[in-house]
Design a protein around this motif. Sequence first.
Motif, PDB file in Angstrom:
ATOM      1  N   LYS A  79      41.921  36.499  38.634  1.00  0.00           N
ATOM      2  CA  LYS A  79      41.397  37.623  39.409  1.00  0.00           C
ATOM      3  C   LYS A  79      39.917  37.464  39.744  1.00  0.00           C
ATOM      4  O   LYS A  79      39.266  38.424  40.138  1.00  0.00           O
ATOM      5  CB  LYS A  79      41.602  38.920  38.628  1.00  0.00           C
ATOM      6  CG  LYS A  79      43.052  39.297  38.478  1.00  0.00           C
ATOM      7  CD  LYS A  79      43.178  40.647  37.819  1.00  0.00           C
ATOM      8  CE  LYS A  79      44.632  41.064  37.714  1.00  0.00           C
ATOM      9  NZ  LYS A  79      44.772  42.391  37.121  1.00  0.00           N
ATOM     10  N   TRP A  81      36.490  36.454  41.743  1.00  0.00           N
ATOM     11  CA  TRP A  81      36.116  36.642  43.140  1.00  0.00           C
ATOM     12  C   TRP A  81      36.299  35.346  43.920  1.00  0.00           C
ATOM     13  O   TRP A  81      36.741  35.366  45.072  1.00  0.00           O
ATOM     14  CB  TRP A  81      34.675  37.118  43.202  1.00  0.00           C
ATOM     15  CG  TRP A  81      34.245  37.723  44.495  1.00  0.00           C
ATOM     16  CD1 TRP A  81      35.010  38.019  45.574  1.00  0.00           C
ATOM     17  CD2 TRP A  81      32.923  38.134  44.823  1.00  0.00           C
ATOM     18  NE1 TRP A  81      34.266  38.590  46.558  1.00  0.00           N
ATOM     19  CE2 TRP A  81      32.959  38.679  46.125  1.00  0.00           C
ATOM     20  CE3 TRP A  81      31.720  38.124  44.169  1.00  0.00           C
ATOM     21  CZ2 TRP A  81      31.838  39.178  46.765  1.00  0.00           C
ATOM     22  CZ3 TRP A  81      30.613  38.624  44.800  1.00  0.00           C
ATOM     23  CH2 TRP A  81      30.671  39.142  46.080  1.00  0.00           C
ATOM     24  N   SER A  86      39.243  40.821  43.962  1.00  0.00           N
ATOM     25  CA  SER A  86      38.278  41.790  44.452  1.00  0.00           C
ATOM     26  C   SER A  86      37.525  42.380  43.253  1.00  0.00           C
ATOM     27  O   SER A  86      38.145  43.006  42.391  1.00  0.00           O
ATOM     28  CB  SER A  86      38.981  42.897  45.229  1.00  0.00           C
ATOM     29  OG  SER A  86      38.075  43.916  45.554  1.00  0.00           O
ATOM     30  N   THR A  88      35.651  44.934  43.111  1.00  0.00           N
ATOM     31  CA  THR A  88      35.525  46.392  43.130  1.00  0.00           C
ATOM     32  C   THR A  88      36.853  47.120  42.971  1.00  0.00           C
ATOM     33  O   THR A  88      36.858  48.334  42.773  1.00  0.00           O
ATOM     34  CB  THR A  88      34.882  46.850  44.450  1.00  0.00           C
ATOM     35  OG1 THR A  88      35.705  46.432  45.537  1.00  0.00           O
ATOM     36  CG2 THR A  88      33.492  46.281  44.592  1.00  0.00           C
ATOM     37  N   THR A  89      37.959  46.420  43.052  1.00  0.00           N
ATOM     38  CA  THR A  89      39.263  47.092  43.043  1.00  0.00           C
ATOM     39  C   THR A  89      39.503  47.859  41.754  1.00  0.00           C
ATOM     40  O   THR A  89      39.880  49.022  41.779  1.00  0.00           O
ATOM     41  CB  THR A  89      40.394  46.062  43.263  1.00  0.00           C
ATOM     42  OG1 THR A  89      40.179  45.438  44.519  1.00  0.00           O
ATOM     43  CG2 THR A  89      41.742  46.742  43.261  1.00  0.00           C
ATOM     44  N   GLY A 109      39.084  47.022  47.487  1.00  0.00           N
ATOM     45  CA  GLY A 109      39.722  45.832  48.032  1.00  0.00           C
ATOM     46  C   GLY A 109      39.309  45.459  49.430  1.00  0.00           C
ATOM     47  O   GLY A 109      39.742  44.415  49.928  1.00  0.00           O
ATOM     48  N   GLN A 110      38.521  46.256  50.102  1.00  0.00           N
ATOM     49  CA  GLN A 110      38.091  45.902  51.458  1.00  0.00           C
ATOM     50  C   GLN A 110      36.961  44.884  51.364  1.00  0.00           C
ATOM     51  O   GLN A 110      36.083  44.952  50.495  1.00  0.00           O
ATOM     52  CB  GLN A 110      37.627  47.152  52.205  1.00  0.00           C
ATOM     53  CG  GLN A 110      38.754  48.131  52.453  1.00  0.00           C
ATOM     54  CD  GLN A 110      38.323  49.288  53.319  1.00  0.00           C
ATOM     55  OE1 GLN A 110      37.305  49.224  53.993  1.00  0.00           O
ATOM     56  NE2 GLN A 110      39.110  50.337  53.320  1.00  0.00           N
ATOM     57  N   ALA A 111      36.955  43.953  52.290  1.00  0.00           N
ATOM     58  CA  ALA A 111      36.006  42.840  52.236  1.00  0.00           C
ATOM     59  C   ALA A 111      34.556  43.299  52.357  1.00  0.00           C
ATOM     60  O   ALA A 111      33.679  42.771  51.693  1.00  0.00           O
ATOM     61  CB  ALA A 111      36.332  41.833  53.334  1.00  0.00           C
ATOM     62  N   ASP A 114      33.390  44.579  48.933  1.00  0.00           N
ATOM     63  CA  ASP A 114      33.203  43.548  47.922  1.00  0.00           C
ATOM     64  C   ASP A 114      31.886  42.852  48.139  1.00  0.00           C
ATOM     65  O   ASP A 114      31.226  42.427  47.280  1.00  0.00           O
ATOM     66  CB  ASP A 114      34.344  42.530  47.953  1.00  0.00           C
ATOM     67  CG  ASP A 114      35.643  43.139  47.459  1.00  0.00           C
ATOM     68  OD1 ASP A 114      35.591  44.164  46.767  1.00  0.00           O
ATOM     69  OD2 ASP A 114      36.697  42.567  47.783  1.00  0.00           O
TER      70      ASP A 114
END
Length: 114
Positions: A79, A81, A86, A88-89, A109-111, A114
């Motif tokens: 998991k 990066w 992600s 921040t997920t 999960g949005q780029a 992150d």
Amino acid sequence: MTVPRRPGNLRDEAPPPSPLERGPSWPPPPAGPSWSPALRKPAVPSTTSGRSPGSLGWIFLWAFLDKTFGWGFATPAAKAWINGGSPTTGFLKGTGEHALGGFFGSLAGQAWVD
């Protein structure tokens, strides 16, 4: 005819010294036993105040590096990066039951987050 001046008149006293005449020790320290150079030492030892920012910085640096490379402390390597995970997920998905939890959960999960 001149007017006699009273003793203690402000015009009779010497003016305060100029900044060039004052020197580095202006104003002079109070006289007597109440003043000591030891009173100018910091209350906290310099080793404590010097180590605190460094140790706090190390905590944040370690968390960043662990999330980036997945060293296994809090983030497994799968998991990480750099392996497509992600960072921040996990944090943002746990806000669902709080105020604005739906908003923050949708950011996970949005780029660009992150």
